[in-house]
Design an enzyme around this catalytic site. Structure first.
Site, PDB file in Angstrom:
ATOM      1  N   ARG A 147      23.345-107.837 -43.978  1.00 35.82           N
ATOM      2  CA  ARG A 147      23.074-106.704 -44.872  1.00 35.82           C
ATOM      3  C   ARG A 147      21.899-105.935 -44.210  1.00 35.82           C
ATOM      4  NH1 ARG A 147      22.162-107.340 -51.127  1.00 35.82           N
ATOM      5  NH2 ARG A 147      20.113-108.299 -50.320  1.00 35.82           N
ATOM      6  N   ASP A 152      17.344-116.384 -50.823  1.00 34.51           N
ATOM      7  CA  ASP A 152      18.267-116.041 -49.579  1.00 34.51           C
ATOM      8  C   ASP A 152      19.012-117.324 -49.111  1.00 34.51           C
ATOM      9  OD1 ASP A 152      17.909-113.943 -46.696  1.00 34.51           O
ATOM     10  OD2 ASP A 152      19.246-115.581 -46.773  1.00 34.51           O
ATOM     11  N   THR A 172      19.068-100.327 -45.894  1.00 40.43           N
ATOM     12  CA  THR A 172      20.016 -99.466 -46.821  1.00 40.43           C
ATOM     13  C   THR A 172      20.810-100.474 -47.521  1.00 40.43           C
ATOM     14  OG1 THR A 172      21.564-100.039 -45.162  1.00 40.43           O
ATOM     15  CG2 THR A 172      20.512 -97.860 -44.857  1.00 40.43           C
ATOM     16  N   ASP A 192      19.092-118.503 -45.407  1.00 44.65           N
ATOM     17  CA  ASP A 192      17.751-119.055 -44.945  1.00 44.65           C
ATOM     18  C   ASP A 192      17.704-120.220 -45.689  1.00 44.65           C
ATOM     19  OD1 ASP A 192      17.070-116.749 -43.534  1.00 44.65           O
ATOM     20  OD2 ASP A 192      15.799-115.900 -44.711  1.00 44.65           O
TER      21      ASP A 192
HETATM   22  C1  PRP Z   1      23.941-112.382 -47.761  1.00 45.91           C
HETATM   23  C2  PRP Z   1      25.033-113.145 -48.553  1.00 45.91           C
HETATM   24  C3  PRP Z   1      26.083-112.185 -48.618  1.00 45.91           C
HETATM   25  C4  PRP Z   1      25.604-110.797 -48.798  1.00 45.91           C
HETATM   26  C5  PRP Z   1      25.297-110.679 -50.160  1.00 45.91           C
HETATM   27  O1  PRP Z   1      24.088-112.344 -46.216  1.00 45.91           O
HETATM   28  O2  PRP Z   1      25.258-114.430 -47.904  1.00 45.91           O
HETATM   29  O3  PRP Z   1      26.808-112.249 -47.387  1.00 45.91           O
HETATM   30  O4  PRP Z   1      23.975-111.142 -48.391  1.00 45.91           O
HETATM   31  O5  PRP Z   1      24.766-109.333 -50.424  1.00 45.91           O
HETATM   32  P1  PRP Z   1      25.835-107.968 -50.988  1.00 45.91           P
HETATM   33  O6  PRP Z   1      26.703-108.581 -51.861  1.00 45.91           O
HETATM   34  O7  PRP Z   1      24.575-107.190 -51.463  1.00 45.91           O
HETATM   35  O8  PRP Z   1      26.153-107.586 -49.770  1.00 45.91           O
HETATM   36  P2  PRP Z   1      23.021-111.704 -45.485  1.00 45.91           P
HETATM   37  O9  PRP Z   1      23.440-110.364 -45.327  1.00 45.91           O
HETATM   38  O10 PRP Z   1      21.667-112.117 -45.834  1.00 45.91           O
HETATM   39  O11 PRP Z   1      23.433-112.497 -44.135  1.00 45.91           O
HETATM   40  P3  PRP Z   1      23.146-113.883 -43.609  1.00 45.91           P
HETATM   41  O12 PRP Z   1      24.269-114.850 -44.388  1.00 45.91           O
HETATM   42  O13 PRP Z   1      23.476-113.864 -42.197  1.00 45.91           O
HETATM   43  O14 PRP Z   1      21.947-114.414 -44.245  1.00 45.91           O
HETATM   44  N1  URA Z   2      22.041-112.421 -50.375  1.00 44.60           N
HETATM   45  C1  URA Z   2      21.146-113.630 -50.731  1.00 44.60           C
HETATM   46  O1  URA Z   2      21.072-114.475 -49.722  1.00 44.60           O
HETATM   47  N2  URA Z   2      20.695-113.822 -51.789  1.00 44.60           N
HETATM   48  C2  URA Z   2      20.568-112.978 -52.561  1.00 44.60           C
HETATM   49  O2  URA Z   2      20.384-113.063 -54.018  1.00 44.60           O
HETATM   50  C3  URA Z   2      21.389-111.585 -52.283  1.00 44.60           C
HETATM   51  C4  URA Z   2      21.899-111.442 -51.250  1.00 44.60           C
END
Ligand code: PRP
Ligand code: URA
Length: 209
Positions: free
Chosen positions: A104, A200, A108, A203
């Site tokens: 994400r 997160d 944005t 993380d």
């Molecule tokens: C997180 C999570 C989803 C997304 C959800 O990933 O694992 O993929 O955010 O958010 P959304 O429904 O608003 O799209 P992130 O983009 O943080 O990437 P990561 O898994 O690499 O940390």
């Molecule tokens: N992605 C995450 O990892 N946590 C949230 O709460 C939303 C998006």
């Protein structure tokens, strides 16, 4: 309209409580996500097709059921979806695994695709898209679009925690995709985090913060 299943089994709810807990460290977080994914897998596989066969027991013969062998694909959304793969593979060892890399954009909140590698026969498989978080729904929505563009016909979405906004987006854009959740939370905050959520997920799984 997609079916929405909130898996309220006590074992799932118990483990999700500890996944949410800010004091749960990376090792335990990873183990719990793995365990919950396996437990959720029982529900998501509930309607797998079966056929009747005859089996000879030590006592007599009887009719009994076996899986028809409908093929499964597990599709984690990178990174955090990776934490849900092994639990499902415990139940579905013959499943193939495809990967979709999305992050994400922090400004944005729009998903950006950076990687995709799928089994070649996704059109014949029941695909289970896994991601711990369904927040705005943008990432899952894009992942499902990508799979459909490549011929996928049967898709389920499995997430640990969701916000109402994400559920609504998937139900509007993908009414054929059933959604399986461990919990449906209250809202999103101004940064797009699920409230109360678990923070997160990527993380916390990989210890990157
Ligand atoms: C997180 C999570 C989803 C997304 C959800 O990933 O694992 O993929 O955010 O958010 P959304 O429904 O608003 O799209 P992130 O983009 O943080 O990437 P990561 O898994 O690499 O940390
Ligand atoms: N992605 C995450 O990892 N946590 C949230 O709460 C939303 C998006």
């Amino acid at each position: 309209m997609s079916n929405l299943y909130i898996l309220d089994h006590p074992l799932i709810q118990h483990k999700i409580t500890y996944i949410r807990d800010v004091n749960t460290g990376t090792k335990q977080f990873r183990e719990l996500v793995n365990e919950v994914s396996m437990l959720m897998g029982f529900e998501i596989t509930r309607n797998l097709p079966v056929k009747t066969t005859e089996v000879k027991t030590p006592v007599t013969t009887c009719e009994s059921q076996v899986l028809t062998g409908k093929k499964i694909g597990i599709i984690p959304i990178l990174r955090a979806g990776l934490g849900m793969v092994d639990g499902l593979l415990e139940l579905l060892p013959a499943a193939k695994v495809g990967h979709i890399g999305l992050y994400r954009d922090p400004e944005t909140l729009q998903p950006v695709e950076y990687y995709i590698k799928l089994p070649t026969d996704i059109q014949e498989r029941i695909l289970i898209v896994v991601d711990p978080m369904l927040a705005t729904g943008g990432s899952a929505n894009d992942a499902i679009d990508s799979l459909k563009k490549r011929g996928a016909k049967s898709i389920k979405l499995m997430c640990l925690v969701a916000a109402p906004e994400g559920v609504k987006l998937i139900q509007e854009n993908h009414p054929d995709v059933d959604i399986y959740l461990g919990a449906l939370d209250e809202s999103l905050d101004e940064d797009g985090y699920i409230v109360p959520g678990l923070g997160d997920a990527g993380d916390r799984l990989f210890g990157t913060k």
